[in-house]
Design a protein around this motif. Structure first.
Motif, PDB file in Angstrom:
ATOM      1  N   ASP A 182       4.310   9.598   2.363  1.00  0.00           N
ATOM      2  CA  ASP A 182       3.725  10.943   3.015  1.00  0.00           C
ATOM      3  C   ASP A 182       4.587  12.140   2.394  1.00  0.00           C
ATOM      4  N   LEU A 183       5.772  12.100   2.507  1.00  0.00           N
ATOM      5  CA  LEU A 183       6.782  13.243   1.568  1.00  0.00           C
ATOM      6  C   LEU A 183       6.508  13.196   0.402  1.00  0.00           C
ATOM      7  N   ALA A 184       6.259  12.311  -0.603  1.00  0.00           N
ATOM      8  CA  ALA A 184       6.318  12.305  -2.055  1.00  0.00           C
ATOM      9  C   ALA A 184       4.703  13.023  -2.173  1.00  0.00           C
ATOM     10  N   PHE A 185       3.541  12.473  -1.343  1.00  0.00           N
ATOM     11  CA  PHE A 185       2.454  13.192  -1.686  1.00  0.00           C
ATOM     12  C   PHE A 185       2.382  14.615  -1.115  1.00  0.00           C
TER      13      PHE A 185
ATOM     14  N   SER B  20      -5.341   5.010   1.371  1.00  0.00           N
ATOM     15  CA  SER B  20      -4.034   4.228   1.528  1.00  0.00           C
ATOM     16  C   SER B  20      -3.140   4.756   2.709  1.00  0.00           C
ATOM     17  N   ASP B  21      -3.042   5.698   2.736  1.00  0.00           N
ATOM     18  CA  ASP B  21      -2.195   6.378   3.940  1.00  0.00           C
ATOM     19  C   ASP B  21      -2.823   5.901   5.294  1.00  0.00           C
TER      20      ASP B  21
ATOM     21  N   LEU C  56       0.853  -1.040   0.198  1.00  0.00           N
ATOM     22  CA  LEU C  56      -0.176  -0.085   0.309  1.00  0.00           C
ATOM     23  C   LEU C  56       0.746   1.172  -0.106  1.00  0.00           C
ATOM     24  N   SER C  57       1.851   1.339   0.780  1.00  0.00           N
ATOM     25  CA  SER C  57       2.901   2.495   0.687  1.00  0.00           C
ATOM     26  C   SER C  57       3.489   2.664  -0.397  1.00  0.00           C
TER      27      SER C  57
ATOM     28  N   LEU D 270       1.511   6.536  -7.052  1.00  0.00           N
ATOM     29  CA  LEU D 270       0.311   7.266  -7.501  1.00  0.00           C
ATOM     30  C   LEU D 270       0.680   8.961  -7.170  1.00  0.00           C
ATOM     31  N   SER D 271       1.335   8.948  -6.036  1.00  0.00           N
ATOM     32  CA  SER D 271       1.643  10.473  -5.827  1.00  0.00           C
ATOM     33  C   SER D 271       2.295  10.919  -7.263  1.00  0.00           C
ATOM     34  N   PHE D 272       3.363  10.369  -7.660  1.00  0.00           N
ATOM     35  CA  PHE D 272       4.053  10.704  -9.001  1.00  0.00           C
ATOM     36  C   PHE D 272       3.113  10.886  -9.988  1.00  0.00           C
ATOM     37  N   LEU D 273       1.949   9.898  -9.946  1.00  0.00           N
ATOM     38  CA  LEU D 273       1.055   9.966 -11.186  1.00  0.00           C
ATOM     39  C   LEU D 273       0.259  11.327 -11.206  1.00  0.00           C
TER      40      LEU D 273
END
Length: 132
Positions: free
Chosen positions: A77-80, A51-52, A20-21, A27-30
């Motif tokens: 978290d950081l990426a998002f 998912s978080d 999930l992580s 998905l954050s990069f998407l």
């Protein structure tokens, strides 16, 4: 029951929080490629948020907390946070003077730095708590 099959299922279950992580990071990069304020953007954004919440809760309920899981969660978290800040600030200052854009870049950099500090502190606190 086949003991071997049960063992495989348990091993797979142990990896679900980490999966999930990892999906949250991807998905954050998407979000960078998607058009903001579209249904698809909102769906991906919501999946990331859900998912978080799920990954940490599942890790605790399955008793599979790990250093890798804590690191993946922090990276996710950081990426998002950084990508979300980038998406919303870059659009806001797109049509303004360059000094406003430079200010947005500085603010974005500071926000990502603050998020990184928060994630590292959170990671260290969680890891210390789990080691006790």
């Amino acid at each position: 029951y086949n003991v071997h099959a049960v063992g495989k299922v348990r091993n797979i279950m142990k990896q679900i929080p980490n999966i999930l992580s990892a999906v949250r990071i991807i998905l954050s990069f998407l979000l960078l490629a998607l058009t903001k304020n579209t249904t698809l953007f909102l769906i991906v954004y919501l999946i990331i948020g859900i998912s978080d919440v799920l990954d940490g809760g599942l890790a605790r309920s399955l008793h599979v907390q790990s250093e890798l899981g804590a690191r993946l969660d922090s990276i996710g978290d950081l990426a998002f946070y950084c990508i979300t800040i980038h998406r919303f600030l870059s659009d806001e200052f797109e049509n303004h003077e360059s000094d406003f854009h430079a200010g947005a870049v500085c603010l974005r950099t500071e926000a990502c730095g603050a998020a990184a500090d928060k994630m590292e502190a959170s990671y260290l606190g969680e890891y210390a708590h789990h080691r006790q």
